[in-house]
Design an enzyme around this catalytic site. Structure first.
Site, PDB file in Angstrom:
ATOM      1  N   ARG A 261      18.515  14.307 -35.202  1.00  0.00           N
ATOM      2  CA  ARG A 261      18.077  13.777 -33.901  1.00  0.00           C
ATOM      3  C   ARG A 261      17.140  14.780 -33.238  1.00  0.00           C
ATOM      4  O   ARG A 261      16.105  14.424 -32.674  1.00  0.00           O
ATOM      5  CB  ARG A 261      19.292  13.535 -32.989  1.00  0.00           C
ATOM      6  CG  ARG A 261      20.132  12.344 -33.359  1.00  0.00           C
ATOM      7  CD  ARG A 261      21.159  12.014 -32.295  1.00  0.00           C
ATOM      8  NE  ARG A 261      22.321  12.853 -32.318  1.00  0.00           N
ATOM      9  CZ  ARG A 261      23.493  12.530 -32.880  1.00  0.00           C
ATOM     10  NH1 ARG A 261      23.651  11.353 -33.448  1.00  0.00           N
ATOM     11  NH2 ARG A 261      24.520  13.354 -32.860  1.00  0.00           N
ATOM     12  N   PHE A 277      19.466   0.566 -34.846  1.00  0.00           N
ATOM     13  CA  PHE A 277      20.873   0.953 -34.960  1.00  0.00           C
ATOM     14  C   PHE A 277      21.107   2.177 -34.064  1.00  0.00           C
ATOM     15  O   PHE A 277      21.561   3.225 -34.510  1.00  0.00           O
ATOM     16  CB  PHE A 277      21.262   1.270 -36.413  1.00  0.00           C
ATOM     17  CG  PHE A 277      20.861   0.209 -37.418  1.00  0.00           C
ATOM     18  CD1 PHE A 277      21.662  -0.902 -37.618  1.00  0.00           C
ATOM     19  CD2 PHE A 277      19.682   0.326 -38.146  1.00  0.00           C
ATOM     20  CE1 PHE A 277      21.311  -1.877 -38.552  1.00  0.00           C
ATOM     21  CE2 PHE A 277      19.317  -0.643 -39.070  1.00  0.00           C
ATOM     22  CZ  PHE A 277      20.118  -1.752 -39.274  1.00  0.00           C
ATOM     23  N   ASP A 299      20.493  -2.321 -31.023  1.00  0.00           N
ATOM     24  CA  ASP A 299      21.828  -2.241 -31.625  1.00  0.00           C
ATOM     25  C   ASP A 299      22.534  -3.574 -31.369  1.00  0.00           C
ATOM     26  O   ASP A 299      22.239  -4.263 -30.394  1.00  0.00           O
ATOM     27  CB  ASP A 299      22.656  -1.105 -31.025  1.00  0.00           C
ATOM     28  CG  ASP A 299      23.795  -0.659 -31.940  1.00  0.00           C
ATOM     29  OD1 ASP A 299      23.637   0.384 -32.628  1.00  0.00           O
ATOM     30  OD2 ASP A 299      24.833  -1.346 -31.971  1.00  0.00           O
ATOM     31  N   SER A 300      23.485  -3.907 -32.240  1.00  0.00           N
ATOM     32  CA  SER A 300      24.213  -5.165 -32.043  1.00  0.00           C
ATOM     33  C   SER A 300      25.414  -4.999 -31.131  1.00  0.00           C
ATOM     34  O   SER A 300      26.063  -5.979 -30.789  1.00  0.00           O
ATOM     35  CB  SER A 300      24.661  -5.718 -33.405  1.00  0.00           C
ATOM     36  OG  SER A 300      25.435  -4.749 -34.070  1.00  0.00           O
ATOM     37  N   ASP A 349      18.761   3.976 -38.883  1.00  0.00           N
ATOM     38  CA  ASP A 349      20.026   4.671 -39.189  1.00  0.00           C
ATOM     39  C   ASP A 349      21.166   3.661 -39.230  1.00  0.00           C
ATOM     40  O   ASP A 349      22.024   3.625 -38.357  1.00  0.00           O
ATOM     41  CB  ASP A 349      20.302   5.750 -38.126  1.00  0.00           C
ATOM     42  CG  ASP A 349      21.550   6.568 -38.458  1.00  0.00           C
ATOM     43  OD1 ASP A 349      21.914   6.638 -39.649  1.00  0.00           O
ATOM     44  OD2 ASP A 349      22.161   7.134 -37.531  1.00  0.00           O
ATOM     45  N   CYS A 389      23.999   6.260 -45.001  1.00  0.00           N
ATOM     46  CA  CYS A 389      25.264   7.019 -44.970  1.00  0.00           C
ATOM     47  C   CYS A 389      26.250   6.392 -45.940  1.00  0.00           C
ATOM     48  O   CYS A 389      27.455   6.502 -45.774  1.00  0.00           O
ATOM     49  CB  CYS A 389      25.834   7.074 -43.559  1.00  0.00           C
ATOM     50  SG  CYS A 389      26.189   5.468 -42.857  1.00  0.00           S
TER      51      CYS A 389
HETATM   52  N1  SAH Z   1      21.874   6.549 -34.909  1.00  0.00           N
HETATM   53  C1  SAH Z   1      23.143   6.515 -34.199  1.00  0.00           C
HETATM   54  C2  SAH Z   1      24.280   6.126 -35.100  1.00  0.00           C
HETATM   55  C3  SAH Z   1      24.113   4.757 -35.724  1.00  0.00           C
HETATM   56  S1  SAH Z   1      25.588   4.070 -36.312  1.00  0.00           S
HETATM   57  C4  SAH Z   1      23.386   7.869 -33.546  1.00  0.00           C
HETATM   58  O1  SAH Z   1      22.602   8.807 -33.761  1.00  0.00           O
HETATM   59  O2  SAH Z   1      24.347   7.995 -32.803  1.00  0.00           O
HETATM   60  C5  SAH Z   1      25.159   2.461 -36.749  1.00  0.00           C
HETATM   61  C6  SAH Z   1      24.977   1.493 -35.590  1.00  0.00           C
HETATM   62  O3  SAH Z   1      24.509   0.279 -36.131  1.00  0.00           O
HETATM   63  C7  SAH Z   1      26.200   1.134 -34.790  1.00  0.00           C
HETATM   64  O4  SAH Z   1      25.957   1.427 -33.443  1.00  0.00           O
HETATM   65  C8  SAH Z   1      26.380  -0.381 -34.964  1.00  0.00           C
HETATM   66  O5  SAH Z   1      26.782  -1.049 -33.772  1.00  0.00           O
HETATM   67  C9  SAH Z   1      25.013  -0.799 -35.332  1.00  0.00           C
HETATM   68  N2  SAH Z   1      24.872  -2.015 -36.160  1.00  0.00           N
HETATM   69  C10 SAH Z   1      25.565  -2.355 -37.266  1.00  0.00           C
HETATM   70  N3  SAH Z   1      25.062  -3.469 -37.823  1.00  0.00           N
HETATM   71  C11 SAH Z   1      24.015  -3.841 -37.062  1.00  0.00           C
HETATM   72  C12 SAH Z   1      23.061  -4.892 -37.136  1.00  0.00           C
HETATM   73  N4  SAH Z   1      23.081  -5.784 -38.133  1.00  0.00           N
HETATM   74  N5  SAH Z   1      22.100  -4.959 -36.182  1.00  0.00           N
HETATM   75  C13 SAH Z   1      22.065  -4.066 -35.172  1.00  0.00           C
HETATM   76  N6  SAH Z   1      22.923  -3.032 -35.080  1.00  0.00           N
HETATM   77  C14 SAH Z   1      23.885  -2.919 -35.994  1.00  0.00           C
END
Ligand code: SAH
Length: 445
Positions: A261, A277, A299-300, A349, A389
């Site tokens: 980050r 995400f 994000d979802s 991510d 991941c």
């Molecule tokens: N980059 C973030 C961590 C991401 S974790 C950080 O630095 O903190 C993955 C994220 O993807 C989660 O918040 C989850 O809610 C979201 N997610 C999972 N499937 C998704 C989708 N199909 N569309 C949008 N968001 C999604």
């Protein structure tokens, strides 16, 4: 020598609600295509019930243990002597009876035992765990890891010699995740040791990872020691994040991406940034602080987005440069493409699409899909920060998927950086599964 009795598997991977949803989708499709679904554990054959608790391997199945890989799979087990309960410590021996390791037994997992120690003289007791945890803390201090952040992974499972145990620190709150039968058995002892060594105001248990189901363990979360403060916060590289320890994803925050980050923040000046995400705004906040022109975050999870916006305020960042979208990234990227939107820096991510190699094929298609769209949305000279991941996707496979995505998007791209989890998520050389997080920074021509 008879040892004590603890009780499951999970690798120290990241979990998220999103990941779970995706896995359900993957599993359904796997059944349709007749691909093998995850198998229930086959109970190992019982041996001499009156003998000391012990696990005897089949002939020629000791190679992985001799290379110090800490897992014993059920297929390698000849028999179980004594009558150990899940979580009990037992001696693992080769077919000739030679001692190999002390390990935590789990009758209900495909991973029948996870190694605590390779030393026959070790006694697996409170002192043993105190030494292991103290060692993990010392290693982090020696690496200077507390300097940039008051949030840190203190114990990273197998890679810290403590299979199935995750401990994350958010300021003076600790979150403990027990992913397998061994640490489940030692739960109270582990909490006592953490209290003694770290004096936290609260130890919160988040034993609700996907892996627990595979281990035959119930989901459990709640306060273990002390009291959970109303607000839990972590400051990393000078940015403050509110952390929802009780209901947030994983143990509340994705500590593993801390340094990645920060890197994004240094490259975001004057950029139109797209953070897919985004969870609670991690990469977005760094980009805003790094003087990005605009940051669109998707994000979802509505809860995550609310916390993300609160985090912008918490840091007095310019909210007018930030746009938040609650949407499915797969659909949102298509819309952005159709609208002909363009960005200078994109972060992808996603959650863990492939927890194990069995999910790799379907997950590869998903990675390719979002990366192809990501490449198409980049301006010439733009940067793509793309991550996986997934324990089931190797570094090599990930790079191949990204190469395929660039080819199909019709762009030439260079890898300018290869990224991994931060150093508080070490990877034991004999346990490559520990290297779950992989990232590539690509620059398109
Ligand atoms: N980059 C973030 C961590 C991401 S974790 C950080 O630095 O903190 C993955 C994220 O993807 C989660 O918040 C989850 O809610 C979201 N997610 C999972 N499937 C998704 C989708 N199909 N569309 C949008 N968001 C999604």
């Amino acid at each position: 020598m008879s040892q004590t009795k603890p009780r499951a598997p999970s690798t120290p991977h990241r979990q998220s609600q999103g990941g779970k949803d995706f896995r359900k989708r993957v599993q359904r499709s796997k059944q349709q295509t007749d691909a093998p679904a995850p198998q229930p554990a086959t109970r190992p054959r019982a041996g001499n019930a009156s003998a000391e608790p012990g696990l005897v391997l089949k002939a020629d199945r000791d190679k992985s243990l001799l290379r110090r890989h800490p897992w014993v799979f059920s297929g390698a087990v000849e028999r179980i002597d004594g009558a150990p309960a899940s979580g009990d410590t037992l001696a693992v021996r080769d077919a000739s009876g030679k001692f190999l390791a002390w390990a935590a037994y789990n009758a209900d997992s495909q991973i029948t035992a996870r190694v605590w120690s390779w030393n026959e003289k070790d006694l697996i007791d409170k002192t043993f765990f105190r030494n292991r945890i103290a060692g993990a803390l010392k290693a982090r201090r020696a690496l200077g890891l507390g300097r940039d952040s008051n949030g840190m992974r203190l114990v990273h499972g197998e890679s810290d010699g403590l299979p199935g145990l995750i401990v994350d620190k958010y300021g003076d709150v600790l979150v403990m995740q027990l992913g397998s039968a061994g640490p489940e058995h030692w739960r109270d002892t582990l909490a006592d040791i953490l209290q003694e060594l770290c004096s936290p105001v609260c130890i919160y248990e988040r034993s609700d990872s996907d892996g627990r189901e595979l281990e035959g363990l119930p989901v459990r979360s709640g306060v273990l020691r002390g009291a959970l403060p109303d607000k839990v916060e972590v400051t990393e590289h000078g940015i403050r994040f509110a952390v929802d320890v009780a209901a947030g994803q994983k143990t509340g925050f994705y500590l593993d991406q801390r340094d990645n980050r920060a890197l994004t923040g240094t490259l975001a000046a004057d950029c139109d940034v797209l953070n897919c995400f985004c969870y609670t705004g991690g990469f977005s906040l760094y980009a805003l602080r790094g003087d990005a022109k605009s940051v669109l975050s998707i994000d979802s999870s509505q809860e995550a987005l609310q916390l993300a916006q609160a985090n912008v305020e918490l840091n007095s960042l310019d909210a007018s440069r930030a746009e938040w979208q609650c949407a499915d990234v797969f659909e949102a990227l298509r819309k952005l493409r159709d609208q002909n939107r363009k960005f200078d820096l994109i972060v992808l991510d996603p959650p863990k699409f492939a927890p194990t190699a069995a999910f790799a094929e379907k997950a590869s298609r998903a990675y390719k899909d979002i990366n192809l769209l990501g490449f198409k949305l980049l301006r010439p000279g733009g940067l793509l920060f793309t991550y996986s991941c997934s324990g089931g996707i190797s570094d090599d496979l990930f790079q191949k998927i990204i190469a395929g995505a660039a080819l199909d998007a019709g762009v030439d791209a260079q890898i300018v950086r290869k990224l991994h989890a931060a150093a508080d998520h070490p990877v034991l050389l004999s346990f490559p599964e520990g290297a779950y997080l992989k990232g590539l920074v690509l620059r398109v021509a």
